[in-house]
Scaffold this motif. Sequence first.
Motif, PDB file in Angstrom:
ATOM      1  N   TYR A  12       0.829  -1.212   0.000  1.00  0.00           N
ATOM      2  CA  TYR A  12       0.000   0.000   0.000  1.00  0.00           C
ATOM      3  C   TYR A  12       0.860   1.257   0.000  1.00  0.00           C
ATOM      4  O   TYR A  12       0.473   2.271  -0.604  1.00  0.00           O
ATOM      5  N   MET A  13       2.005   1.203   0.651  1.00  0.00           N
ATOM      6  CA  MET A  13       2.896   2.359   0.600  1.00  0.00           C
ATOM      7  C   MET A  13       3.414   2.580  -0.822  1.00  0.00           C
ATOM      8  O   MET A  13       3.587   3.717  -1.263  1.00  0.00           O
ATOM      9  N   SER A 121       6.377  -3.582  10.244  1.00  0.00           N
ATOM     10  CA  SER A 121       4.967  -3.287   9.976  1.00  0.00           C
ATOM     11  C   SER A 121       4.622  -1.929  10.570  1.00  0.00           C
ATOM     12  O   SER A 121       5.362  -1.396  11.397  1.00  0.00           O
ATOM     13  N   VAL A 122       3.481  -1.394  10.160  1.00  0.00           N
ATOM     14  CA  VAL A 122       2.946  -0.190  10.796  1.00  0.00           C
ATOM     15  C   VAL A 122       1.715  -0.546  11.619  1.00  0.00           C
ATOM     16  O   VAL A 122       1.107   0.322  12.242  1.00  0.00           O
ATOM     17  N   ASP A 123       1.346  -1.830  11.624  1.00  0.00           N
ATOM     18  CA  ASP A 123       0.103  -2.283  12.245  1.00  0.00           C
ATOM     19  C   ASP A 123       0.284  -2.456  13.741  1.00  0.00           C
ATOM     20  O   ASP A 123       1.048  -3.309  14.189  1.00  0.00           O
ATOM     21  N   HIS A 133      10.816  -4.275  16.726  1.00  0.00           N
ATOM     22  CA  HIS A 133       9.874  -3.881  15.682  1.00  0.00           C
ATOM     23  C   HIS A 133      10.454  -2.690  14.921  1.00  0.00           C
ATOM     24  O   HIS A 133      11.168  -1.870  15.488  1.00  0.00           O
ATOM     25  N   PHE A 134      10.093  -2.604  13.644  1.00  0.00           N
ATOM     26  CA  PHE A 134      10.465  -1.440  12.834  1.00  0.00           C
ATOM     27  C   PHE A 134       9.225  -0.935  12.113  1.00  0.00           C
ATOM     28  O   PHE A 134       8.538  -1.691  11.430  1.00  0.00           O
ATOM     29  N   ASN A 135       8.933   0.348  12.311  1.00  0.00           N
ATOM     30  CA  ASN A 135       7.814   1.000  11.622  1.00  0.00           C
ATOM     31  C   ASN A 135       8.376   1.744  10.413  1.00  0.00           C
ATOM     32  O   ASN A 135       9.054   2.763  10.573  1.00  0.00           O
ATOM     33  N   PRO A 136       8.116   1.247   9.180  1.00  0.00           N
ATOM     34  CA  PRO A 136       8.720   1.860   7.999  1.00  0.00           C
ATOM     35  C   PRO A 136       8.131   3.221   7.642  1.00  0.00           C
ATOM     36  O   PRO A 136       8.752   3.972   6.898  1.00  0.00           O
ATOM     37  N   ARG A 137       6.960   3.521   8.169  1.00  0.00           N
ATOM     38  CA  ARG A 137       6.367   4.834   7.895  1.00  0.00           C
ATOM     39  C   ARG A 137       7.012   5.904   8.777  1.00  0.00           C
ATOM     40  O   ARG A 137       7.343   6.987   8.325  1.00  0.00           O
ATOM     41  N   LYS A 138       7.197   5.567  10.046  1.00  0.00           N
ATOM     42  CA  LYS A 138       7.805   6.509  10.988  1.00  0.00           C
ATOM     43  C   LYS A 138       9.322   6.380  11.046  1.00  0.00           C
ATOM     44  O   LYS A 138       9.987   7.219  11.659  1.00  0.00           O
ATOM     45  N   GLN A 139       9.853   5.304  10.432  1.00  0.00           N
ATOM     46  CA  GLN A 139      11.290   5.036  10.448  1.00  0.00           C
ATOM     47  C   GLN A 139      11.813   4.917  11.881  1.00  0.00           C
ATOM     48  O   GLN A 139      12.855   5.469  12.250  1.00  0.00           O
ATOM     49  N   THR A 140      11.058   4.175  12.699  1.00  0.00           N
ATOM     50  CA  THR A 140      11.440   4.000  14.096  1.00  0.00           C
ATOM     51  C   THR A 140      11.597   2.523  14.441  1.00  0.00           C
ATOM     52  O   THR A 140      10.828   1.679  13.974  1.00  0.00           O
TER      53      THR A 140
END
Length: 240
Positions: A12-13, A121-123, A133-140
């Motif tokens: 989706y990104m 994931s961002v979920d 965990h890695f959030n690819p949207r927030k890059q955290t």
Amino acid sequence: MISIIDGDVLLYMSIWNAETKEEAKNSFKELFTSINETVFATDYVMALGGPDNFRVDLYSEYKANRSKSKSTRPEWFLDLKSDIAKEYEGCILTDNCEADDMVRVWAEECKAANLDAIVVSVDKDLDCITGLHFNPRKQTIYTIEEDFADWFYWKQIIMGDSTDNIPGIEGVGPKKAEAILTGLTTTKERKQAVCKAYHNKYKEEGYAYMIANGRLIHIWRHINDHFKITKDYYNDAIQG
């Protein structure tokens, strides 16, 4: 480090502002490469949601609130998903479950094998998985501890998930769910509190409501790992 990737998130990104399938495919590749470089992954596994999902069979309104977003997907969306599943060796299309389920199954397998892994994931639903965990949207990058994962899981069982159209206990949102779990520090205490909360709201129908919502919320730890609490346990909990 093994990256355990929720491929639906990247999918989706990648279609955001993409005008063609090839443009989206290039965007997906850039995201995939960037993520693995960021987390220093030496290997990966990735799941994309397949055509079948047992949760829809259980509850026809599951994710029905997302119908509008599905209607705005580009006409080549499913072709893009199919291409990615074929072109990425470590990628699978799920069979009668969701990408989330396979992500947790793989995470549990890595723990059992003492392999370093990170969930991508961002979920927020995947915050029931302990570890990196890695959030690819927030890059955290962040860590989920075992106690938080357990607390978060039972909170979800109580309140449901509005994002996925899972009702939970009627009238109970995050704050009330947290209040129900306040001061409880073990899985047993939290499980018993959940049973009591469903009974207090639905009386003789409480067990059926809890099992129905639990099967929708619960993310597999191994294949066909469905939510289970016996009726005897439930009865003991509400009487205790």
